[in-house]
Design an enzyme around this catalytic site. Structure first.
Site, PDB file in Angstrom:
ATOM      1  N   SER A 114      51.659  95.654 142.714  1.00 27.24           N
ATOM      2  CA  SER A 114      51.072  94.361 143.009  1.00 27.24           C
ATOM      3  C   SER A 114      51.907  93.253 142.558  1.00 27.24           C
ATOM      4  O   SER A 114      51.738  92.070 143.295  1.00 27.24           O
ATOM      5  CB  SER A 114      49.635  94.239 142.556  1.00 27.24           C
ATOM      6  N   ASP A 169      43.928  86.370 138.263  1.00 30.48           N
ATOM      7  CA  ASP A 169      42.712  87.160 137.889  1.00 30.48           C
ATOM      8  C   ASP A 169      42.910  88.044 136.335  1.00 30.48           C
ATOM      9  O   ASP A 169      43.988  87.424 135.760  1.00 30.48           O
ATOM     10  CB  ASP A 169      42.455  88.066 139.163  1.00 30.48           C
ATOM     11  N   HIS A 195      46.864  89.468 137.376  1.00 36.99           N
ATOM     12  CA  HIS A 195      48.005  88.922 137.938  1.00 36.99           C
ATOM     13  C   HIS A 195      48.238  87.224 137.873  1.00 36.99           C
ATOM     14  O   HIS A 195      47.048  86.607 137.633  1.00 36.99           O
ATOM     15  CB  HIS A 195      47.817  89.014 139.552  1.00 36.99           C
TER      16      HIS A 195
END
Ligand SMILES: *[C@@H]1O[C@H](CO)[C@@H](O)[C@H](O)[C@H]1NC(C)=O
Ligand SMILES: *[C@@H]1O[C@H](CO)[C@@H](O)[C@H](O)[C@H]1NC(C)=O
Ligand SMILES: *[C@@H]1O[C@H](CO)[C@@H](O)[C@H](O)[C@H]1NC(C)=O
Ligand SMILES: *[C@@H]1O[C@H](CO)[C@@H](O)[C@H](O)[C@H]1NC(C)=O
Ligand SMILES: *[C@@H]1O[C@H](CO)[C@@H](O)[C@H](O)[C@H]1NC(C)=O
Ligand SMILES: *[C@@H]1O[C@H](CO)[C@@H](O)[C@H](O)[C@H]1NC(C)=O
Ligand SMILES: *[C@@H]1O[C@H](CO)[C@@H](O)[C@H](O)[C@H]1NC(C)=O
Length: 362
Positions: free
Chosen positions: A56, A337, A340
């Site tokens: 990610s 978040d 990230h």
């Protein structure tokens, strides 16, 4: 199952015996030094294509719309203005590396049919939630991502050998293997051994990517996992978890040794470590670029958080009610978040990485 939920499990207790000496050896300064002697052999590499592998931190839209919160509001509100598969409010590491190379961010593999002229920038094979081994995500691990790349080179007329000689590969491994290790009942005692397995597999992957003909490979050192909001939440976002960061330092030490070995074998310093450990640390300690005002008020806190421990940024209940809160100004937050960075966070990291990234062009 939602990917966001899958990539958040907590580390449990572990301890590692790493000597002071090893930690010093693992630092980025040593690394920079080691490669300096090779610089003259490679004059002015200017990549024209970027191929991306990993998770990610690098994914720009491969993960499935039905599974990941990266396709839900408020992800993507800063860029591109709506959710588009990036695990941030905006741009992520891949986009900043592309910017550094002076090219557009490469198209996600899943969207290659719509690539057209954009295919000339390379391709992004990274899937959020994945690792080198099987993680809690069902998406393709790094081996399979490299298979996709190899198949594309084998069958298609899109990229030829000459193209690969002017290409850079970005490999981002950000810790999902370790989440899976604990979720599957891994113990603190076994962690050191597991870290060795992860880095050994990563080494094989780097060797394989290089072996396919890619000229240079940039691989991320693990960021300080103990500073992610999912860990700092236990100290009301006051301090990083040093136990976790010690394990990260061990991973990074092994990675550095593996890269030194690979570079020595091929004698062209083809692999460069992108040191997310020191760049994150620099920014989190509010020592980022002051003129760029890339310092953050409460750097260990996330902008977007679930309203309870069962909920994550982007979650809604059955009635469509938001089960999260978002800060007023994502630009003022380092973390988007629980794991990230925001676009502003990535930008600050990117600025802190400038000298490191210059190594790619040598
Ligand atoms: C730090 O992380 C370890 C391993 O995940 C955990 O056992 C410990 O409770 C954490 N320490 C604090 C102060 O949160
Ligand atoms: C990657 O995934 C494939 C398919 O699930 C699996 O066969 C392979 O063993 C995995 N690779 C590693 C290194 O775990
Ligand atoms: C690509 O071609 C090589 C050599 O012809 C072959 O060994 C390999 O299995 C092929 N890989 C894929 C993923 O198609
Ligand atoms: C490889 O592809 C590029 C376009 O991407 C083209 O300019 C070049 O002539 C090709 N080289 C060979 C050897 O086919
Ligand atoms: C580099 O490789 C040579 C042999 O190719 C070996 O003698 C030397 O010890 C290696 N250096 C390091 C630092 O691994
Ligand atoms: C290393 O460099 C030497 C001399 O430049 C060259 O002959 C040799 O093929 C290179 N080795 C590898 C593995 O690329
Ligand atoms: C800070 O950012 C400015 C503007 O981008 C740049 O000119 C300067 O070199 C940077 N300073 C450092 C220490 O990186």
């Amino acid at each position: 199952m939602e990917l966001q939920k899958l990539i958040f499990p907590f580390f449990t207790l572990f301890s590692l015996l790493i000597t002071e000496h090893q930690l010093v050896q693992g630092s980025s300064h040593h690394h920079h030094h080691h490669h300096r002697r090779h610089h003259h052999q490679l004059n002015g590499f200017r990549p024209t294509k970027l191929f991306v592998f990993g998770d990610s931190y690098a994914d720009t839209g491969n993960n499935k719309k039905s599974e990941a919160n990266s396709w839900k509001i408020p992800y993507g509100i800063t860029f591109p203005g709506k959710p588009a598969g990036r695990f941030s409010d905006g741009r992520v590491l891949t986009d900043f590396i592309a910017k550094f190379l002076g090219m557009k961010s490469p198209i996600p593999y899943q969207w290659r049919k719509y690539g057209g002229k954009k295919l000339r920038n390379g391709m992004n094979f990274a899937y959020g939630g994945t690792g080198v081994f099987k993680t809690l995500s069902l998406d393709p691990n790094m081996t399979i991502q490299i298979d996709f790349f190899q198949k594309l080179i084998n069958d298609s007329t899109i990229y030829n050998k000459t193209d690969l000689q002017t290409s850079l590969a970005l490999v981002a491994l950000s810790g999902n293997d370790y989440n899976a290790y604990y979720a599957n009942g891994g113990t603190a005692q076994g962690l050191q051994n597991f870290i060795t397995l992860v880095v050994n597999q990563l080494e094989l992957n780097l060797k394989r990517i290089k072996g396919l003909g890619v000229k240079k490979v940039a691989v991320t050192a693990l960021q300080p996992l103990g500073c992610l909001p999912r860990s700092t939440i236990h100290s009301s976002f006051q301090q990083c978890n040093s136990t976790e960061n010690t394990a990260v330092a061990f991973h990074n030490l092994l990675l550095q040794q593996a890269v030194a070995k690979l570079n020595n074998e091929s004698n062209d310093s083809a692999i460069v470590i992108v040191d997310l450990y020191s760049s994150f640390t620099t920014v989190l300690q509010n020592q980022g670029n002051q003129t760029e005002s890339s310092t953050f008020e409460r750097p260990l806190k996330a902008c977007c958080m679930g309203t309870s421990t069962d909920h994550y940024c982007g979650d809604e209940d059955e009635k469509g009610e938001k089960m999260y809160t978002v800060c007023n100004d994502p630009k003022s937050a380092f973390f988007w978040d629980l794991v990230h960075p925001t676009q502003a966070g990535w930008r600050a990291v990117y600025l802190a990485l400038q000298a490191n990234l210059e190594q790619i062009l040598n």
